[in-house]
Design a protein around this motif. Structure first.
Motif, PDB file in Angstrom:
ATOM      1  N   SER A   1      -7.716  -0.471  -6.159  1.00 48.37           N
ATOM      2  CA  SER A   1      -7.846  -1.471  -5.102  1.00 48.37           C
ATOM      3  C   SER A   1      -6.948  -1.104  -4.068  1.00 48.37           C
ATOM      4  N   GLY A   2      -5.744  -0.297  -4.182  1.00 44.27           N
ATOM      5  CA  GLY A   2      -4.840  -0.236  -3.090  1.00 44.27           C
ATOM      6  C   GLY A   2      -4.299  -1.536  -2.586  1.00 44.27           C
ATOM      7  N   SER A   3      -4.414  -2.619  -3.113  1.00 45.66           N
ATOM      8  CA  SER A   3      -3.872  -3.901  -2.882  1.00 45.66           C
ATOM      9  C   SER A   3      -2.646  -4.348  -3.337  1.00 45.66           C
TER      10      SER A   3
ATOM     11  N   THR B   1     -13.920 -10.953  -4.750  1.00 44.63           N
ATOM     12  CA  THR B   1     -15.031 -10.522  -5.984  1.00 44.63           C
ATOM     13  C   THR B   1     -14.061  -9.620  -7.032  1.00 44.63           C
ATOM     14  N   ALA B   2     -13.248  -8.919  -6.470  1.00 39.59           N
ATOM     15  CA  ALA B   2     -12.474  -7.982  -7.519  1.00 39.59           C
ATOM     16  C   ALA B   2     -11.800  -8.883  -8.554  1.00 39.59           C
ATOM     17  N   LEU B   3     -11.339 -10.225  -8.031  1.00 40.87           N
ATOM     18  CA  LEU B   3     -10.721 -10.992  -9.327  1.00 40.87           C
ATOM     19  C   LEU B   3     -11.718 -11.132 -10.494  1.00 40.87           C
TER      20      LEU B   3
ATOM     21  N   VAL C   1      -2.729 -18.935  -4.975  1.00 34.75           N
ATOM     22  CA  VAL C   1      -1.325 -19.120  -4.334  1.00 34.75           C
ATOM     23  C   VAL C   1      -1.056 -18.056  -3.354  1.00 34.75           C
ATOM     24  N   LEU C   2      -1.419 -16.726  -3.700  1.00 32.56           N
ATOM     25  CA  LEU C   2      -1.132 -15.452  -3.055  1.00 32.56           C
ATOM     26  C   LEU C   2      -2.332 -14.851  -2.328  1.00 32.56           C
ATOM     27  N   SER C   3      -3.496 -15.665  -2.065  1.00 34.47           N
ATOM     28  CA  SER C   3      -4.604 -15.218  -1.405  1.00 34.47           C
ATOM     29  C   SER C   3      -4.319 -14.642  -0.188  1.00 34.47           C
ATOM     30  N   GLY C   4      -3.306 -15.129   0.428  1.00 27.70           N
ATOM     31  CA  GLY C   4      -2.911 -14.415   1.910  1.00 27.70           C
ATOM     32  C   GLY C   4      -2.589 -12.972   1.609  1.00 27.70           C
ATOM     33  N   MET C   5      -2.291 -12.516   0.331  1.00 26.92           N
ATOM     34  CA  MET C   5      -1.892 -10.937   0.354  1.00 26.92           C
ATOM     35  C   MET C   5      -3.149 -10.127  -0.191  1.00 26.92           C
ATOM     36  N   LEU C   6      -4.099 -10.731  -0.669  1.00 24.24           N
ATOM     37  CA  LEU C   6      -5.253 -10.102  -1.240  1.00 24.24           C
ATOM     38  C   LEU C   6      -6.320  -9.418  -0.118  1.00 24.24           C
TER      39      LEU C   6
END
Length: 431
Positions: free
Chosen positions: A362-364, A294-296, A426-431
């Protein structure tokens, strides 16, 4: 010996075009045309540029058609306009028929200035010489002209820019060998071809002049506005204003009928609606990604907003350049390269700032990487669109002022949404 002399002459003409122009401008035009026709078109262009347009145009027209066409194609578009302005309408049409359709259309556009501007009021046939020319030479050329159209001789510097004026009455009181620069006087004021008619009127009133030179952005003279022509134009305009008040106009005005305005605006509003759905459909493609992260949804407007602003800046600069004739359609690649470079480095700078803010929020690291990469891509795409959209629309004969913003908004939204959500997927694994 003859071949050696020809080789030396060719080298001199090619290596020193400005000096060569001063040497050959005293020769008969047919002789100059024959001399230059022995050179390559790319070598002829600098010499014609160095000659006053009044002398260069008949030389150009005396050349064989194939060489004339090649020279026009090689010449800078802004330099070609003064040459065309010295021609009669019949000569212009004959030349346009020789040129490729695209080039002819571009030159026609450059010769036609909007209503209500100085360019529409000017006479493009200008009597201009260099300051090195003599009184005797000026008198010789004046005898070939209409005396009612020449009151002042326009003197040009080594770069073909307007430098000073000579009152033709002064020629009678000076020796034939006197240089024109010795009896010249400063230029009081000038206008650009896109200046409004009101500015022309004001300058005539301020200086009480007989004529007002019109110059391009580089200071080269394009034509002149005579006081008599201005009076006629003002009388004609007063009639057109009355017609506009009752809706007799091809273009919308402030007091045009509502139905007329509606017919002008509605097609573009419908197009805008379709493009909005197009941008929305891009977001719909990544519905699952947004639902998962949801941050997106919070950051999505940031990317679209920044790319929209960047595109608007590039669009404004490009449209101004087209309007003021600082650039031509043929210079699209230079404009594109510049805006692409600006978009890339702007994107880098904004990505760094935005990435720092997103990290503290977010710290992400993954989210920082997504926003940074998508920001660079979106800003580059916005710069490309801002540069190319008005140029393409102008080339297609459309008004860029009406359509550019709609197309630009679509491109920046689609590019921003797709890059941001695509990279996030593509980078969903890092979110």
């Amino acid at each position: 010996m003859t071949e050696c002399a020809q080789a030396l002459a060719s080298h001199y003409l090619t290596a020193y075009p400005k000096e060569a122009a001063r040497s050959i401008e005293q020769l008969p035009q047919t002789v100059v045309a024959d001399l230059l026709s022995s050179l390559e078109p790319v070598q002829i262009v600098p010499i014609l540029n160095a000659l006053p347009a009044m002398l260069a145009t008949p030389v150009l027209m005396a050349m064989p058609a194939a060489i004339r066409r090649a020279v026009i194609e090689k010449a800078d578009r802004n330099r070609a306009v003064p040459l065309l302005g010295q021609m009669s309408s019949e000569q212009q049409e004959a030349l346009f028929a020789e040129l490729p359709a695209g080039l002819s259309a571009e030159l026609r556009t450059m010769l036609n200035y909007p209503d209500g501007t100085a360019g529409r009021l000017m006479d493009t046939v200008v009597f201009s010489l260099t300051g090195e020319a003599t009184v005797g030479r000026a008198l010789e050329l004046l005898r070939q002209r209409d005396p009612d159209r020449v009151h002042f001789i326009k003197l040009l510097d080594s770069e073909s820019r307007l430098s000073s004026l000579v009152d033709v009455r002064q020629l009678a009181f000076n020796a034939p060998e006197t240089r024109l620069s010795e009896i010249s006087r400063p230029v009081v004021d000038v206008v650009s071809p896109l200046d409004p008619r009101e500015d022309v009127v004001r300058k005539f009133e301020e200086h009480d002049m007989e004529e007002l030179p019109v110059i391009d952005v580089d200071g080269r003279i394009l034509g002149l506005i005579r006081h008599s022509a201005l009076v006629v134009a003002l009388k004609t305009q007063s009639t057109l204003d009355i017609q506009t008040m009752v809706g007799v106009s091809k273009d919308e005005r402030a007091l045009s009928p509502s139905w007329f305005a509606l017919r002008k605006r509605m097609p573009w509003m419908q197009i805008n609606l379709l493009t909005a759905f197009l941008a929305a459909s891009v977001v719909g493609l990544f519905e699952n990604t947004i639902a998962t992260f949801t941050a997106l949804a919070v950051l999505l407007p940031v990317v679209a907003g920044q790319s929209g602003n960047a595109g608007a800046q590039a669009l404004a600069v490009t449209m101004r350049g087209l309007a003021l004739r600082e650039i031509t359609i043929g210079q699209w690649f230079r404009v594109l390269r510049k805006e692409l470079n600006v978009g890339f480095w702007n994107g880098i700078a904004i990505a760094i700032t935005c990435g720092i803010g997103v990290f503290f929020w977010s710290g992400s690291i993954g989210l920082v990487l997504v926003i940074a990469l998508s920001m660079i891509i979106a800003m580059v795409a916005a710069g490309i669109a801002g540069a190319l959209v008005p140029i393409i629309l102008s080339r297609l004969g459309q008004d860029p002022a009406v359509a550019s913003s709609i197309i630009l908004t679509t491109v920046t939204d689609v590019a921003g949404f797709f890059s941001f959500l695509g990279i996030a997927t593509v980078l969903s694994g890092m979110l």
